[in-house]
Enzyme design. Structure first.
Site, short mmCIF file in Angstrom:
data_model
loop_
_atom_site.label_atom_id
_atom_site.label_comp_id
_atom_site.label_asym_id
_atom_site.label_seq_id
_atom_site.Cartn_x
_atom_site.Cartn_y
_atom_site.Cartn_z
N GLY A 255 -11.67 16.44 -2.89
CA GLY A 255 -10.62 16.41 -3.91
C GLY A 255 -10.68 17.51 -4.94
O GLY A 255 -10.18 17.34 -6.05
N SER A 256 -11.24 18.68 -4.58
CA SER A 256 -11.29 19.74 -5.61
C SER A 256 -9.90 20.33 -5.86
O SER A 256 -9.57 20.71 -7.00
CB SER A 256 -12.29 20.82 -5.22
N MET B 162 -6.88 14.93 5.55
CA MET B 162 -7.33 15.30 6.90
C MET B 162 -6.69 14.45 7.99
O MET B 162 -7.36 13.99 8.91
CB MET B 162 -8.85 15.20 6.97
N ILE C 286 -3.28 14.24 10.70
CA ILE C 286 -2.06 14.88 11.23
C ILE C 286 -0.95 13.84 11.13
O ILE C 286 -1.12 12.68 11.53
CB ILE C 286 -2.29 15.34 12.67
N LEU C 287 0.16 14.25 10.54
CA LEU C 287 1.24 13.31 10.26
C LEU C 287 2.27 13.28 11.39
O LEU C 287 2.49 14.29 12.07
CB LEU C 287 1.91 13.72 8.95
N HIS D 6 -3.67 25.43 2.86
CA HIS D 6 -4.45 25.69 4.07
C HIS D 6 -5.39 26.86 3.80
O HIS D 6 -4.98 27.88 3.25
CB HIS D 6 -3.51 26.02 5.23
N LEU E 206 2.00 22.08 13.21
CA LEU E 206 0.83 22.12 12.32
C LEU E 206 0.62 23.49 11.68
O LEU E 206 0.54 24.51 12.37
CB LEU E 206 -0.43 21.73 13.13
N GLN F 14 -9.54 30.71 -5.09
CA GLN F 14 -8.12 31.10 -5.04
C GLN F 14 -7.22 29.90 -4.74
O GLN F 14 -6.09 29.83 -5.24
CB GLN F 14 -7.92 32.21 -4.00
N GLU F 15 -7.71 28.98 -3.92
CA GLU F 15 -6.92 27.76 -3.66
C GLU F 15 -6.59 27.06 -4.96
O GLU F 15 -5.47 26.60 -5.19
CB GLU F 15 -7.70 26.80 -2.74
C1 GRF Z 1 -9.53 22.84 1.25
O1 GRF Z 1 -10.17 24.00 1.69
C2 GRF Z 1 -8.12 22.81 1.71
O2 GRF Z 1 -7.53 24.07 1.80
C3 GRF Z 1 -8.24 22.21 3.09
O3 GRF Z 1 -9.26 21.26 3.00
C4 GRF Z 1 -10.12 21.59 1.91
C5 GRF Z 1 -10.10 20.41 1.00
O4 GRF Z 1 -10.96 20.57 -0.09
N1 GRF Z 1 -6.97 21.68 3.53
P1 GRF Z 1 -10.77 19.64 -1.37
O5 GRF Z 1 -10.81 18.19 -0.88
O6 GRF Z 1 -9.49 19.97 -2.03
O7 GRF Z 1 -11.97 19.95 -2.21
#
Ligand code: GRF
Length: 212
Positions: A12-13, A86, A88-89, A105, A140, A169-170
């Site tokens: 959940g970061s 995690m 797939i919908l 992603h 996907l 960066q995310e």
């Molecule tokens: C992240 O790298 C995201 O891009 C991918 O799964 C990871 C989840 O990390 N879909 P977090 O749970 O948000 O820490």
């Protein structure tokens, strides 16, 4: 009144980055597919409403997606964000939230769809890697791209060091994309997203100063 739903399954970061971004929303609900997700505690500690729809208690994907969408619909969200979700919908689920379902992603799509993106990037010897926020479509990791961030790949990188560089960066681009959406500034035509009323381009290039 604007409502955001965040779907998680684990750490959940990215969810945390969204919660800490002071987004223009009135209500946030975090839904986890996993009762042991670390992110559930993080959200609860921040006083955010949490719900768990445990994937393990459903016989198949359709039953799970139906329960999940029933829960989501109770809140009438403006936007649903997948943040390390995690699962797939089903296509029906994706169509139901057409143009208001976003994902992050960990690669520069359309390269490296699917899992183990950092390992595969290192294996293929790419010199630039990154992350992408996109709208979700049935195929996907293929929907319209909202924003991307690029990072360099160094010769001594490990999967872990590369993942960490991308993750920084995310945490920058996901809140940015969600903010644009909530401000009504995302224009989607065919497969292309443009951001209105800005001179900022929707790409971010790694900059070492930002790592400090
Ligand atoms: C992240 O790298 C995201 O891009 C991918 O799964 C990871 C989840 O990390 N879909 P977090 O749970 O948000 O820490």
């Amino acid at each position: 009144m604007k409502t955001l739903v965040i779907l998680i399954s684990g750490r959940g970061s990215n969810m945390r980055a969204l919660l800490e971004a002071e987004l223009p929303v009135d209500r946030i609900i975090v839904i986890s597919s996993n009762p042991n997700a670390e992110g559930l505690k993080t959200a609860a500690d921040k006083g955010v409403q949490t719900v768990c729809i445990n994937r393990q208690t459903f016989s198949d994907r359709l039953a799970f997606d139906t329960a999940l969408s029933d829960e989501i619909d109770r809140y009438r969200p403006d936007l649903i964000t997948l943040a390390g979700f995690m699962r797939i919908l089903t296509d029906d689920f994706v169509f139901r939230y057409h143009r208001r379902l976003m994902n992050i992603h960990p690669s520069l799509l359309p390269s490296f769809t699917g899992l183990h993106t950092h390992r595969r990037a290192l294996h293929d010897g790419v010199k630039i890697h990154g992350c992408t926020v996109h709208f979700v479509t049935p195929e996907l990791d293929h929907g319209p791209i909202v924003i991307q961030a690029a990072v360099p790949v160094f010769s001594n990188d490990t999967e872990k060091s590369l993942a960490e560089r991308v993750l920084v960066q995310e945490h920058r681009i996901y809140p940015q994309a969600v903010r644009w959406f909530l401000q009504g500034r995302i224009k989607l035509s065919a497969n292309t997203v443009t951001i209105t009323d800005t001179c900022v381009h929707n790409s971010v290039i790694y900059s070492p100063e930002l790592q400090k």
